[in-house]
Enzyme design. Structure first.
Site, short mmCIF file in Angstrom:
data_model
loop_
_atom_site.label_atom_id
_atom_site.label_comp_id
_atom_site.label_asym_id
_atom_site.label_seq_id
_atom_site.Cartn_x
_atom_site.Cartn_y
_atom_site.Cartn_z
N ARG A 157 0.52 -9.06 13.62
CA ARG A 157 -0.09 -8.02 12.79
C ARG A 157 -1.08 -8.64 11.80
O ARG A 157 -2.12 -8.07 11.50
CB ARG A 157 0.99 -7.24 12.04
CG ARG A 157 1.82 -6.37 12.97
CD ARG A 157 2.98 -5.74 12.26
NE ARG A 157 2.58 -4.62 11.43
CZ ARG A 157 3.38 -4.02 10.57
NH1 ARG A 157 4.62 -4.43 10.42
NH2 ARG A 157 2.96 -2.99 9.86
N ARG B 169 12.72 -3.18 11.34
CA ARG B 169 11.76 -2.56 12.26
C ARG B 169 11.27 -3.64 13.20
O ARG B 169 11.06 -4.78 12.80
CB ARG B 169 10.55 -2.06 11.46
CG ARG B 169 10.64 -0.62 11.05
CD ARG B 169 9.59 -0.24 10.01
NE ARG B 169 8.24 -0.73 10.31
CZ ARG B 169 7.21 -0.57 9.48
NH1 ARG B 169 7.38 0.03 8.33
NH2 ARG B 169 6.01 -1.02 9.79
N ARG C 128 -8.64 1.36 10.01
CA ARG C 128 -8.07 0.06 10.29
C ARG C 128 -9.11 -0.88 10.91
O ARG C 128 -8.84 -2.04 11.12
CB ARG C 128 -6.93 0.28 11.28
CG ARG C 128 -5.74 -0.61 11.25
CD ARG C 128 -4.93 -0.61 10.01
NE ARG C 128 -3.64 -1.19 10.26
CZ ARG C 128 -2.49 -0.65 9.89
NH1 ARG C 128 -2.47 0.48 9.24
NH2 ARG C 128 -1.36 -1.26 10.15
N LYS D 227 0.83 -1.22 0.00
CA LYS D 227 0.00 0.00 0.00
C LYS D 227 0.86 1.26 0.00
O LYS D 227 0.57 2.21 -0.72
CB LYS D 227 -0.91 0.06 1.23
CG LYS D 227 -1.90 -1.06 1.35
CD LYS D 227 -2.85 -0.84 2.52
CE LYS D 227 -2.20 -0.77 3.89
NZ LYS D 227 -1.60 -2.03 4.36
N ARG E 105 12.08 -6.99 4.95
CA ARG E 105 12.19 -5.53 4.90
C ARG E 105 13.28 -5.03 5.84
O ARG E 105 13.46 -5.54 6.94
CB ARG E 105 10.87 -4.88 5.33
CG ARG E 105 9.86 -4.91 4.26
CD ARG E 105 8.81 -3.83 4.35
NE ARG E 105 8.05 -3.75 5.57
CZ ARG E 105 6.77 -3.37 5.60
NH1 ARG E 105 6.15 -3.06 4.48
NH2 ARG E 105 6.14 -3.28 6.74
P1 AMP Z 1 1.59 0.42 9.06
O1 AMP Z 1 2.90 0.98 8.61
O2 AMP Z 1 0.40 1.08 8.40
O3 AMP Z 1 1.52 -1.08 8.96
O4 AMP Z 1 1.45 0.80 10.61
C1 AMP Z 1 2.41 0.40 11.57
C2 AMP Z 1 1.75 0.32 12.94
O5 AMP Z 1 1.21 1.59 13.30
C3 AMP Z 1 0.57 -0.65 13.03
O6 AMP Z 1 0.97 -1.97 13.29
C4 AMP Z 1 -0.22 -0.07 14.18
O7 AMP Z 1 0.38 -0.38 15.43
C5 AMP Z 1 -0.05 1.43 13.98
N1 AMP Z 1 -1.12 1.99 13.12
C6 AMP Z 1 -1.00 2.50 11.85
N2 AMP Z 1 -2.18 2.93 11.41
C7 AMP Z 1 -3.08 2.70 12.41
C8 AMP Z 1 -4.47 2.90 12.54
N3 AMP Z 1 -5.21 3.44 11.57
N4 AMP Z 1 -5.05 2.54 13.72
C9 AMP Z 1 -4.34 2.01 14.73
N5 AMP Z 1 -3.02 1.77 14.66
C10 AMP Z 1 -2.39 2.11 13.50
#
Ligand code: AMP
Length: 212
Positions: A167, A156, A88, A13, A123
């Site tokens: 996740r 990370r 989310r 994404k 990654r």
């Molecule tokens: P991502 O890079 O979008 O996978 O986000 C990394 C982490 O940030 C996720 O595993 C969540 O812990 C947190 N996160 C990102 N976006 C959201 C969201 N919309 N709601 C809650 N937690 C989020």
């Protein structure tokens, strides 16, 4: 154009958001990126975020929704935006529907869990500038070293294998129901997210051109 990008973590994404943002000249609102920046800044809010992201859990809805509402007020969002990583879950989607009148399309990037695991555990990011790499698909010129700033590459914490599984579990229980939620509204488009970056962009572009 107002777009939402859905899909499992590691579905690509973020990469597609960057490309579509350039093509349609609209900003990206990437909640994962905003959260990571807050963590890097060392603020108390960042510390709180870290306690969730390190475990692969979602940051509480209230905090994330407030963050998105603030971002949407900025001038650059007037002609549209791309939401990457938000909403989310259904509660965030309901809250978001109170922030904007409508959304043009929801692109749902579909990948298998197996692909996600392969993509995410490979990654790496630069410890200083955050530039992204992948051991297989985008290796740095020198192993373990950032091409841009020469600092070391790290994994990370939330890309570590055990966190990736968590996740994925959170994705299936909380986020996946959103594709039905938006399908019922007639705006969800499935994109098979297997293939090269360019192939996936072309699929997304073709789908958007048909819709808009
Ligand atoms: P991502 O890079 O979008 O996978 O986000 C990394 C982490 O940030 C996720 O595993 C969540 O812990 C947190 N996160 C990102 N976006 C959201 C969201 N919309 N709601 C809650 N937690 C989020």
């Amino acid at each position: 154009m107002k777009l939402i990008l859905l899909g499992a973590p590691g579905a690509g994404k973020g990469t597609q958001a960057e490309i579509l943002s350039g093509l349609y000249s609209i900003p990206i609102i990437g909640t994962g990126n905003i959260i990571r920046e807050a963590i890097r800044s060392g603020s108390s809010e960042g510390e709180e975020f870290k306690s969730y992201t390190d475990k692969g859990l979602l940051v509480p809805d209230e905090l994330v929704c407030r963050m998105v509402a603030e971002r949407l007020k900025k001038d650059d969002c007037k002609k549209g935006f791309i939401l990457d990583g938000f909403p989310r879950n259904i509660n965030q989607a309901e809250e978001f529907s109170k922030m904007v009148d409508s959304v043009d399309a929801v692109l749902n990037f579909v990948v298998t869990d197996e692909d996600v695991i392969k993509r995410m555990t490979g990654r790496r990011v630069c410890a200083s500038c955050g530039a992204p790499y992948h051991l297989e698909s985008k290796p740095p010129k020198t192993e373990g070293i950032c091409d841009i700033c020469s600092d070391r590459l790290i994994q990370r914490k939330d890309d570590a294998p055990e966190t990736v599984l968590e996740r994925l579990r959170v994705y299936h229980t909380e986020t996946e129901p959103l594709s039905d939620y938006y399908r019922e509204k007639g705006i969800c488009i499935e994109i098979d997210a297997v293939g090269s970056v360019e192939e996936i962009t072309n699929k997304a572009k073709a789908a958007l051109e048909k819709l808009l």
